[in-house]
Scaffold this active site. Structure first.
Site, PDB file in Angstrom:
ATOM      1  N   CYS A  13       0.980  -1.174   0.125  1.00 45.53           N
ATOM      2  CA  CYS A  13       0.121   0.048  -0.070  1.00 45.53           C
ATOM      3  C   CYS A  13       0.967   1.098   0.040  1.00 45.53           C
ATOM      4  O   CYS A  13       2.024   1.193  -0.148  1.00 45.53           O
ATOM      5  CB  CYS A  13      -0.916   0.044   1.303  1.00 45.53           C
ATOM      6  SG  CYS A  13      -0.091   0.011   2.810  1.00 45.53           S
ATOM      7  N   ASN A  16       2.329   1.598   4.157  1.00 44.51           N
ATOM      8  CA  ASN A  16       2.545   0.297   5.120  1.00 44.51           C
ATOM      9  C   ASN A  16       2.442   0.620   6.351  1.00 44.51           C
ATOM     10  O   ASN A  16       3.093  -0.270   7.274  1.00 44.51           O
ATOM     11  CB  ASN A  16       4.208  -0.177   4.762  1.00 44.51           C
ATOM     12  CG  ASN A  16       4.398  -1.696   5.225  1.00 44.51           C
ATOM     13  OD1 ASN A  16       5.621  -2.019   5.426  1.00 44.51           O
ATOM     14  ND2 ASN A  16       3.430  -2.540   5.017  1.00 44.51           N
ATOM     15  N   CYS A  18      -1.216   0.738   7.524  1.00 44.85           N
ATOM     16  CA  CYS A  18      -2.769   0.594   7.434  1.00 44.85           C
ATOM     17  C   CYS A  18      -3.186  -0.519   6.790  1.00 44.85           C
ATOM     18  O   CYS A  18      -3.399  -1.727   7.352  1.00 44.85           O
ATOM     19  CB  CYS A  18      -3.471   1.847   7.106  1.00 44.85           C
ATOM     20  SG  CYS A  18      -3.401   3.317   8.197  1.00 44.85           S
ATOM     21  N   ARG A  19      -3.530  -0.487   5.612  1.00 40.99           N
ATOM     22  CA  ARG A  19      -3.821  -1.704   4.592  1.00 40.99           C
ATOM     23  C   ARG A  19      -2.845  -2.684   4.606  1.00 40.99           C
ATOM     24  O   ARG A  19      -3.222  -3.804   4.977  1.00 40.99           O
ATOM     25  CB  ARG A  19      -4.207  -1.101   3.283  1.00 40.99           C
ATOM     26  CG  ARG A  19      -5.523  -0.081   3.336  1.00 40.99           C
ATOM     27  CD  ARG A  19      -5.780   0.684   2.096  1.00 40.99           C
ATOM     28  NE  ARG A  19      -4.706   1.453   1.903  1.00 40.99           N
ATOM     29  CZ  ARG A  19      -4.402   2.285   0.736  1.00 40.99           C
ATOM     30  NH1 ARG A  19      -5.293   2.053  -0.146  1.00 40.99           N
ATOM     31  NH2 ARG A  19      -3.380   3.161   0.617  1.00 40.99           N
ATOM     32  N   SER A  20      -1.714  -2.654   3.950  1.00 35.03           N
ATOM     33  CA  SER A  20      -1.074  -3.669   3.809  1.00 35.03           C
ATOM     34  C   SER A  20      -0.432  -4.565   4.981  1.00 35.03           C
ATOM     35  O   SER A  20      -0.346  -5.828   4.817  1.00 35.03           O
ATOM     36  CB  SER A  20       0.337  -3.246   2.872  1.00 35.03           C
ATOM     37  OG  SER A  20       1.221  -2.478   3.404  1.00 35.03           O
ATOM     38  N   ASP A 131      -8.110   3.917   1.433  1.00 35.24           N
ATOM     39  CA  ASP A 131      -6.989   4.368   2.194  1.00 35.24           C
ATOM     40  C   ASP A 131      -7.695   4.873   3.542  1.00 35.24           C
ATOM     41  O   ASP A 131      -8.439   5.699   3.293  1.00 35.24           O
ATOM     42  CB  ASP A 131      -6.202   5.359   1.730  1.00 35.24           C
ATOM     43  CG  ASP A 131      -4.835   5.675   2.750  1.00 35.24           C
ATOM     44  OD1 ASP A 131      -4.791   5.209   3.907  1.00 35.24           O
ATOM     45  OD2 ASP A 131      -4.049   6.416   2.160  1.00 35.24           O
TER      46      ASP A 131
HETATM   47  P1  4NP Z   1      -1.737   2.957   4.055  1.00 34.41           P
HETATM   48  O1  4NP Z   1      -2.105   4.257   4.540  1.00 34.41           O
HETATM   49  O2  4NP Z   1      -0.965   3.124   2.791  1.00 34.41           O
HETATM   50  O3  4NP Z   1      -2.907   1.964   4.172  1.00 34.41           O
HETATM   51  O4  4NP Z   1      -0.613   2.479   4.956  1.00 34.41           O
HETATM   52  C1  4NP Z   1      -1.372   5.370   4.566  1.00 34.41           C
HETATM   53  C2  4NP Z   1      -0.675   5.532   5.719  1.00 34.41           C
HETATM   54  C3  4NP Z   1       0.080   6.857   5.899  1.00 34.41           C
HETATM   55  C4  4NP Z   1       0.066   7.730   4.736  1.00 34.41           C
HETATM   56  C5  4NP Z   1      -0.762   7.413   3.544  1.00 34.41           C
HETATM   57  C6  4NP Z   1      -1.575   6.224   3.578  1.00 34.41           C
HETATM   58  N1  4NP Z   1       0.749   8.875   4.968  1.00 34.41           N
HETATM   59  O5  4NP Z   1       0.702   9.631   4.003  1.00 34.41           O
HETATM   60  O6  4NP Z   1       1.579   9.099   5.764  1.00 34.41           O
END
Ligand code: 4NP
Length: 164
Positions: A13, A16, A18-20, A131
């Site tokens: 994702c 790294n 939240c989702r992955s 997200d």
């Molecule tokens: P993820 O969510 O891609 O599901 O881990 C996010 C976590 C942090 C950020 C963006 C998306 N960020 O911009 O810090």
């Protein structure tokens, strides 16, 4: 001696956190519950490096814990070598897909990249795993709903030797 070659699965994702990492934790549990874990290696990575070394977001950890998952991987950035090191790479949305496609000119690399939501058989209308980072509790729950559904659909296909 363990001589059987494992199938390597990587979930990707943006951050790294939240989702992955949720997909990694859920997939590990699904495979273990089915007695298939010895045949697989499961990991996750982020396209960005902002959260390198961090545990998953506390909201996702809490949401996962309620459903029986311990989400305790450490964030790392996707590396070009991951295209070679993994058999299948599952992304959460089209932006992830596009950003990975900008990291390689090799068609075989991108042939490994799949949309995770495509395995969520009980959510046929869903086109991505959104997200939840800037969202609320409902968004984390929905992301996990899709991830659980997709992990189960993916395990079914792997178990039955169907195309991924
Ligand atoms: P993820 O969510 O891609 O599901 O881990 C996010 C976590 C942090 C950020 C963006 C998306 N960020 O911009 O810090």
């Amino acid at each position: 001696m363990e001589d059987k070659i494992k199938t390597r699965l990587l979930f990707v994702c943006l951050g790294n956190i939240c989702r992955s990492p949720a997909a990694e934790g859920v997939m590990k549990k699904v495979l273990a519950d089915r007695g298939m874990d010895a045949h697989f290696e499961v990991d996750s990575a982020g396209i960005g490096n902002w959260h390198e070394g961090e545990l998953p977001d506390s909201r996702m950890r809490k949401c996962g814990a309620h459903r029986g998952y311990s989400l305790n991987s450490r964030a790392r950035q996707f590396a070009t070598a991951d295209f070679k090191d993994f058999d299948y790479i599952f992304v959460m949305d089209n932006d992830n897909w596009k950003m990975l496609s900008q990291k390689t000119n090799n068609r075989n690399d991108m042939a490994k990249v799949k949309m995770l939501v495509d395995y969520a058989d009980n959510h046929p209308q869903a086109k991505l795993i959104p997200d939840p980072y800037y969202g609320g509790e409902k968004d984390f729950e929905y992301a996990l709903d899709l991830i659980e559904d997709a992990a189960s659909g993916l395990a079914n296909r792997l178990m039955e030797g169907r195309d991924i």
